[in-house]
Design a protein around this motif. Structure first.
Motif, mmCIF file in Angstrom:
data_model
loop_
_atom_site.group_PDB
_atom_site.id
_atom_site.type_symbol
_atom_site.label_atom_id
_atom_site.label_comp_id
_atom_site.label_asym_id
_atom_site.label_seq_id
_atom_site.Cartn_x
_atom_site.Cartn_y
_atom_site.Cartn_z
ATOM 1 N N PRO A 63 15.706 4.045 4.065
ATOM 2 C CA PRO A 63 16.476 3.666 2.885
ATOM 3 C C PRO A 63 16.437 4.786 1.845
ATOM 4 O O PRO A 63 15.595 5.693 1.916
ATOM 5 C CB PRO A 63 15.761 2.415 2.387
ATOM 6 N N ASP A 64 17.340 4.706 0.887
ATOM 7 C CA ASP A 64 17.359 5.689 -0.202
ATOM 8 C C ASP A 64 16.023 5.702 -0.929
ATOM 9 O O ASP A 64 15.322 4.678 -1.002
ATOM 10 C CB ASP A 64 18.475 5.374 -1.192
ATOM 11 N N LEU A 65 15.698 6.846 -1.498
ATOM 12 C CA LEU A 65 14.403 7.015 -2.160
ATOM 13 C C LEU A 65 14.203 6.040 -3.314
ATOM 14 O O LEU A 65 13.114 5.511 -3.495
ATOM 15 C CB LEU A 65 14.248 8.451 -2.662
ATOM 16 N N VAL B 171 9.018 3.039 -5.929
ATOM 17 C CA VAL B 171 9.050 2.771 -7.363
ATOM 18 C C VAL B 171 8.476 3.962 -8.127
ATOM 19 O O VAL B 171 9.003 4.374 -9.158
ATOM 20 C CB VAL B 171 8.249 1.487 -7.686
ATOM 21 N N ASP B 172 7.403 4.533 -7.597
ATOM 22 C CA ASP B 172 6.686 5.617 -8.260
ATOM 23 C C ASP B 172 7.432 6.940 -8.089
ATOM 24 O O ASP B 172 7.723 7.358 -6.960
ATOM 25 C CB ASP B 172 5.284 5.724 -7.656
ATOM 26 N N PRO B 173 7.732 7.625 -9.203
ATOM 27 C CA PRO B 173 8.418 8.924 -9.110
ATOM 28 C C PRO B 173 7.653 9.951 -8.267
ATOM 29 O O PRO B 173 8.267 10.778 -7.600
ATOM 30 C CB PRO B 173 8.531 9.392 -10.561
ATOM 31 N N ALA B 174 6.337 9.883 -8.275
ATOM 32 C CA ALA B 174 5.544 10.823 -7.471
ATOM 33 C C ALA B 174 5.801 10.610 -5.988
ATOM 34 O O ALA B 174 5.852 11.574 -5.215
ATOM 35 C CB ALA B 174 4.055 10.675 -7.788
ATOM 36 N N ASP B 175 5.976 9.360 -5.584
ATOM 37 C CA ASP B 175 6.272 9.075 -4.180
ATOM 38 C C ASP B 175 7.665 9.583 -3.816
ATOM 39 O O ASP B 175 7.868 10.117 -2.722
ATOM 40 C CB ASP B 175 6.172 7.579 -3.901
ATOM 41 N N ARG B 176 8.621 9.435 -4.716
ATOM 42 C CA ARG B 176 9.974 9.958 -4.456
ATOM 43 C C ARG B 176 9.938 11.471 -4.336
ATOM 44 O O ARG B 176 10.591 12.050 -3.462
ATOM 45 C CB ARG B 176 10.940 9.507 -5.549
ATOM 46 N N ASP B 177 9.157 12.122 -5.208
ATOM 47 C CA ASP B 177 9.029 13.584 -5.129
ATOM 48 C C ASP B 177 8.383 14.011 -3.818
ATOM 49 O O ASP B 177 8.812 14.987 -3.185
ATOM 50 C CB ASP B 177 8.209 14.120 -6.303
ATOM 51 N N TRP C 119 8.176 4.882 5.716
ATOM 52 C CA TRP C 119 9.412 5.546 5.300
ATOM 53 C C TRP C 119 9.595 6.861 6.072
ATOM 54 O O TRP C 119 10.707 7.179 6.499
ATOM 55 C CB TRP C 119 9.407 5.807 3.790
ATOM 56 N N THR C 120 8.507 7.596 6.271
ATOM 57 C CA THR C 120 8.585 8.873 6.980
ATOM 58 C C THR C 120 9.072 8.679 8.411
ATOM 59 O O THR C 120 9.947 9.411 8.881
ATOM 60 C CB THR C 120 7.214 9.575 6.970
ATOM 61 N N ASP D 59 0.850 -1.189 0.000
ATOM 62 C CA ASP D 59 0.000 0.000 0.000
ATOM 63 C C ASP D 59 0.888 1.242 0.000
ATOM 64 O O ASP D 59 1.731 1.410 0.891
ATOM 65 C CB ASP D 59 -0.916 -0.022 1.229
ATOM 66 N N ARG D 60 0.732 2.102 -1.000
ATOM 67 C CA ARG D 60 1.611 3.276 -1.156
ATOM 68 C C ARG D 60 1.574 4.200 0.050
ATOM 69 O O ARG D 60 2.617 4.682 0.499
ATOM 70 C CB ARG D 60 1.235 4.060 -2.411
ATOM 71 N N ALA D 61 0.390 4.453 0.579
ATOM 72 C CA ALA D 61 0.270 5.375 1.716
ATOM 73 C C ALA D 61 0.950 4.789 2.958
ATOM 74 O O ALA D 61 1.645 5.508 3.692
ATOM 75 C CB ALA D 61 -1.194 5.678 2.000
#
Length: 88
Positions: free
Chosen positions: A58-60, A65-71, A48-49, A40-42
């Motif tokens: 861990p590193d982003l 996987v999703d660039p929006a999550d890394r941003d 991670w937070t 689950d992304r959330a």
């Protein structure tokens, strides 16, 4: 995900100052395993937070996987840097 609930789940208390170093290390390791298993992304972002707040994230590119999550994670990092008082 409620932050206090997560701290109680992984550390047995919501008062991190009361957690002995071995228990803190074990809780962080448990969180890192759960992060790797979570789909689950959330929930992944919340885990991670908390790891980021504990200086154990861990590193982003490993965590998301999703660039929006890394941003979003980069935005959180930038905001937290602004909230941290300068030592100098």
């Amino acid at each position: 995900m409620d932050l206090d609930d997560q701290m109680r789940r992984y550390f047995g208390t919501d008062d991190l100052a009361a957690v002995p170093p071995p228990a803190l290390a074990a809780g962080i390791e448990h969180m890192r395993v759960d992060l790797g298993l979570e789909r689950d992304r959330a929930r992944r972002f919340a885990l991670w937070t908390l790891l980021y707040m504990l200086d154990a994230a861990p590193d982003l590119d490993v965590a998301f996987v999703d660039p929006a999550d890394r941003d979003a994670a980069r935005n959180l990092m930038a905001l937290s840097e602004r909230l941290t008082p300068d030592d100098g």
